[in-house]
Design an enzyme around this catalytic site. Structure first.
Site, PDB file in Angstrom:
ATOM      1  N   ARG A 182       0.836  -1.207   0.000  1.00 58.00           N
ATOM      2  CA  ARG A 182       0.000   0.000   0.000  1.00 58.00           C
ATOM      3  C   ARG A 182       0.870   1.256   0.000  1.00 58.00           C
ATOM      4  O   ARG A 182       0.525   2.256  -0.643  1.00 58.00           O
ATOM      5  CB  ARG A 182      -0.943  -0.003   1.211  1.00 58.00           C
ATOM      6  CG  ARG A 182      -2.015  -1.082   1.125  1.00 58.00           C
ATOM      7  CD  ARG A 182      -3.025  -0.935   2.240  1.00 58.00           C
ATOM      8  NE  ARG A 182      -3.789   0.296   2.118  1.00 58.00           N
ATOM      9  CZ  ARG A 182      -4.315   0.957   3.142  1.00 58.00           C
ATOM     10  NH1 ARG A 182      -4.147   0.511   4.373  1.00 58.00           N
ATOM     11  NH2 ARG A 182      -5.003   2.056   2.955  1.00 58.00           N
ATOM     12  N   CYS A 237      -0.683   6.179   9.042  1.00 56.38           N
ATOM     13  CA  CYS A 237      -1.058   4.930   8.357  1.00 56.38           C
ATOM     14  C   CYS A 237      -2.201   5.254   7.414  1.00 56.38           C
ATOM     15  O   CYS A 237      -2.194   6.292   6.765  1.00 56.38           O
ATOM     16  CB  CYS A 237      -1.418   3.842   9.364  1.00 56.38           C
ATOM     17  SG  CYS A 237      -2.755   4.297  10.497  1.00 56.38           S
TER      18      CYS A 237
END
Length: 280
Positions: A182, A237
């Site tokens: 990601r 995150c």
């Protein structure tokens, strides 16, 4: 004795009947919002209460402005902690169904933000507890409300504006806590834009976690050594949850509390003017 990072299953079991210990089940699945509550109903540590990541440990989502898991309003958080029965004498033990500690770390961070240092995460989660032969139950226990008095420490937070300023000045070490794919902009199935914040370093939250939990503190001291040498560490995150896990590991490793960009990637991408990068 108080615990401020992790507590081992044996230590937790020895305090299962301690009136000053409060166990909180934070089991949650991003793929199924009802899974955690159902898992709690099936089997949890005796006396444990439940905290839902979406309903209890996050605030209101405002489309196009906030992250997927914005921080709760301070007043709401104080009310929730009081409802759980937390005061200055209570040792909180947060745990997840697995060793990943995702939502348990979020509760740990929120309590630290609110000024409560007697909070630890159960190493290995419910799985490690069960593997050790300790009891689980489906019986629910009523909460014993107490007055939670907060002293919020907002220096633990970094805003999007601060992150943007640090990118321009180069005076922060920005750490992306998502999985490596990601970070690189690959396999993005959660957020509408792929990639990472410009200048960020990849340190996946699960890079140093085994099936049975965390290793010795020295492992995490070494893991974050280069980043802390640069100073002014900021973690982020996808939505501010798994980054709390990396914050916990850093503190466990002996480092001072770093800053958390709580809005994280899902807030960052709401403004097209904020710089993003793809690739490892």
């Amino acid at each position: 004795m108080s615990y401020s990072t992790f507590i081992q299953p044996k230590e937790a079991f020895e305090n299962l009947q301690n009136p000053n210990f409060l166990f909180v089940d934070c089991s949650y699945s991003l793929a199924d919002k009802s899974w955690g509550a159902e898992e709690y109903k099936k089997a949890h540590l005796p006396g444990a209460l439940y905290a839902d990541l979406h309903d209890d440990l996050s605030g209101e989502i405002i489309t196009g402005k906030t992250s997927r898991h914005p921080l709760p309003q301070k007043e709401a958080l104080v009310k929730f902690f009081s409802k759980l029965g937390i005061d200055k004498n209570v040792q909180v033990v947060a745990y997840d169904a697995t060793a990943g500690f995702m939502a348990a770390a979020r509760l740990w961070w929120l309590l630290r933000w609110a000024g409560h240092e007697k909070v630890a995460v159960l190493n290995g989660g419910k799985g490690a507890w069960q593997h050790a032969g300790y009891p689980l139950t489906a019986d629910s226990s009523p909460a014993q409300p107490k007055e939670f008095i907060a002293t919020f420490n907002d220096t633990m937070l970094a805003s999007a504006a601060e992150v943007m300023a640090s990118i321009k000045s180069g005076n922060n070490c920005l750490i992306d806590s998502r999985t490596a794919d990601r970070y690189a902009g690959q396999n993005e199935t959660i957020d509408p834009v792929a990639g990472h914040i410009s200048t960020a370093i990849s340190k996946p939250f699960n890079a140093k976690i085994g099936k049975t939990g965390v290793a010795e503190p020295s492992v995490y001291k070494e893991h974050f050594k280069d980043e802390y040498a640069k100073g002014n560490v900021v973690f982020y995150c996808g939505s501010g949850v798994t980054a709390a896990y990396n914050v916990l590991l850093a503190v466990y490793g002996g480092y001072p509390l770093p800053k958390l960009y709580a809005g994280s990637w899902s807030e960052w991408i709401t403004d097209a003017a904020r710089p993003i990068v793809t690739g490892a």
